[in-house]
Scaffold this active site. Structure first.
Site, PDB file in Angstrom:
ATOM      1  CB  CYS A   1      -1.002  -0.061   1.135  1.00  0.00           C
ATOM      2  SG  CYS A   1      -2.492   0.883   0.767  1.00  0.00           S
TER       3      CYS A   1
ATOM      4  CG  HIS B   1      -3.638  -3.840   2.852  1.00  0.00           C
ATOM      5  ND1 HIS B   1      -2.782  -3.332   3.796  1.00  0.00           N
ATOM      6  CD2 HIS B   1      -4.251  -2.778   2.277  1.00  0.00           C
ATOM      7  CE1 HIS B   1      -2.875  -2.010   3.806  1.00  0.00           C
ATOM      8  NE2 HIS B   1      -3.754  -1.648   2.886  1.00  0.00           N
TER       9      HIS B   1
ATOM     10  CD  GLU C   1      -1.273  -6.424   4.885  1.00  0.00           C
ATOM     11  OE1 GLU C   1      -0.940  -6.715   3.712  1.00  0.00           O
ATOM     12  OE2 GLU C   1      -1.483  -5.254   5.266  1.00  0.00           O
TER      13      GLU C   1
END
Ligand code: GLN
Length: 493
Positions: free
Chosen positions: A343, A469, A471
């Site tokens: 990001c 993202h 994650e």
């Protein structure tokens, strides 16, 4: 259920409660939902995170539209009804047999009271065999006398009783094993049967906890109390293999996480856990070094980032520490060190490349410098004119098409994916040709809007920036391919 009054944690500083997690459907939630997804490999949604802010907002809106037909609106029954409605809604929406509800906070907190009262009512409505209260308590260890103390457990069980709730199962957090006498004492004083006193001892990784709970027979106790058949042994082969690999790594690498909230590791929880998942499949221990971006400059990058096998520049907002992140991106590019920018980390890689390679002096994101002559990162069209801060970013899952000849494709092994987002700014496509001509390629694009999702530098060992993202989608069962690929590259493979 989070008893705080914020409608969601999206507007909270990460120093408060750690990272803000984002679901597929774009809810900004407490980081606990990340744990649930990582453990269960099942996506959660808007409906899975309730805050006091959300509950009151619904009730007050209903009051304003006249739904309460002139009644006095009160905590009991209106707020408690709304809490119960949200619990039951999860079951109805998904046709689940059982809903597990976690109530955050501590028994005795003023703001938890409506939730506890709702549980009391639910238990009464559903009957004891259809509602089970599992109470988590702390058993402190007094090193001076070598004693485990059960008093705090007795006290919180008592406070629950004062609120009309008898805990059915107790889970005792402890540094040391509980002996039989202690279990018996807790059972007697807290009014539960002995098998319902479950030990939860400190372990080196949270991923061992389900195995410990299995050893303690928590599953059987719960099923018995809900009057359900014991069923088969749970299938935990994949889980056990994962824990074994995690505990027996063959290699070790050092990755630097460059961010501005590094004092609180929970601020990057999903990222650090993604390294755990990606590390285990590679049988590699990832030693994650948290590095403050504010201290990094072009001059000292060499010493601040010394000895790292890979560099990750973290997501973030605002000016603080931004130049350090840009220097870290530059250092990774110039020294052929594997780089993953997430990001804001991707945006920093773009700004760095614009300044240093394209020679666009003072190139910037318009978030950091509204008057930059070269806004290579700019506010998204759809974000212009938005003034309200809560829940208004570009949130949740969007599709991304990946070019075949890229690090990213090698990692994913597919051209189409969908990833979660949380941002207002984007790569400014006006500059795309210039970037591509000079060696930074856009290898991932949103097929509908043309928004640049992934940038890479071909020829580098591994240099990837993603607007989304990854994650948020990494789980034990399905480690995220980008983390797996980044770790591989950092291992030199
Ligand atoms: N501040 C940047 C934006 O809003 C990046 C956001 C992030 O890193 N999550 O676009």
């Amino acid at each position: 259920m989070d008893p705080y009054i914020n409608v969601d944690p999206g507007t909270l500083n990460p120093y408060e409660h750690g990272e803000c997690y984002v679901t597929e459907d774009g809810a900004e939630t407490d980081l606990d939902l990340g744990h649930y997804e990582r453990f269960l490999n099942i996506p959660t949604s808007q409906a899975n995170n309730v805050t006091t802010g959300k509950v009151y907002q619904t009730v007050i809106n209903k009051e304003r539209t006249g739904d309460y037909l002139g009644k006095t609106v009160q905590i009991i029954p209106h707020i408690t009804d709304e809490i119960k409605r949200r619990i039951k809604f999860v079951a109805r929406k998904n046709q689940f047999d059982i809903v597990i509800t976690e109530i955050g906070g501590t028994v005795g907190d003023i703001e938890s009271l409506p939730y506890i009262e709702s549980v009391r009512q639910l238990k009464w409505e559903l009957g004891p065999q259809n509602c089970l209260v599992v109470h988590l308590t702390l058993v402190p260890y007094l090193a001076a006398t070598g004693e485990l103390k059960t008093k705090p457990t007795q006290h919180s069980v008592k406070i629950l009783q004062e609120n009309g709730i008898q805990a059915d199962v107790l889970i005792l957090r402890t540094e040391h094993s509980l002996n039989d006498a202690l279990r018996e004492k807790v059972a007697l004083f807290c009014n539960v049967d002995k098998p319902s006193v479950i030990e939860s001892k400190n372990v080196s990784t949270i991923y061992q906890v389900p195995l410990l709970m299995l050893d303690e027979k928590l599953d059987q106790v719960v099923l018995r109390k809900l009057n359900l058949p014991p069923g088969n042994e749970p299938e935990l082969k994949v889980w056990k293999t994962f824990v074994k690999k995690l505990q027996n790594p063959k290699r070790k690498i050092k990755i630097g996480l460059v961010g501005k909230y590094v004092e609180l590791h929970d601020a990057y929880k999903s990222i650090s856990e993604s390294f755990v998942h990606g590390g285990a499949v590679n049988e590699c221990e990832v030693d994650l070094q948290y590095i403050h971006s504010e201290g990094i400059t072009d001059q000292n990058a060499k010493e601040k980032l010394a000895g790292l096998n890979g560099i990750l520049v973290a997501p973030g907002f605002g000016n603080r520490g931004i130049e350090g992140k840009i220097s870290a991106a530059r250092y990774a590019r110039e020294n052929n060190i594997p780089y993953l920018g997430i990001c804001l980390g991707m945006q920093c890689a773009v700004i760095e490349f614009a300044r240093d390679v394209l020679k666009l002096e003072n190139a910037d994101s318009s978030e950091m410098n509204a008057r930059t002559p070269f806004p290579v990162i700019d506010l998204m069209e759809g974000q212009k004119g938005i003034t309200e801060k809560g829940g208004t970013m570009r949130l949740g899952a969007y599709p991304c098409r990946i070019s075949k000849d890229s690090f990213t494709y090698d990692a994913y092994q597919k051209t189409d994916t969908s990833e979660r987002h949380r941002h207002r700014y984007e790569f400014n496509n006006k500059y795309l040709k210039q970037f591509e001509a000079s060696g930074m390629r856009a290898v991932g694009i949103n097929p509908e809007s043309g928004l640049v999702e992934i940038v890479e530098i071909p020829g580098h060992k591994w240099y990837v920036g993603v607007q989304f993202h990854p994650e948020y989608r990494s789980t034990v069962v399905a480690p995220h391919p980008l983390f797996v690929g980044f770790i591989k590259a950092s291992m030199g493979e």
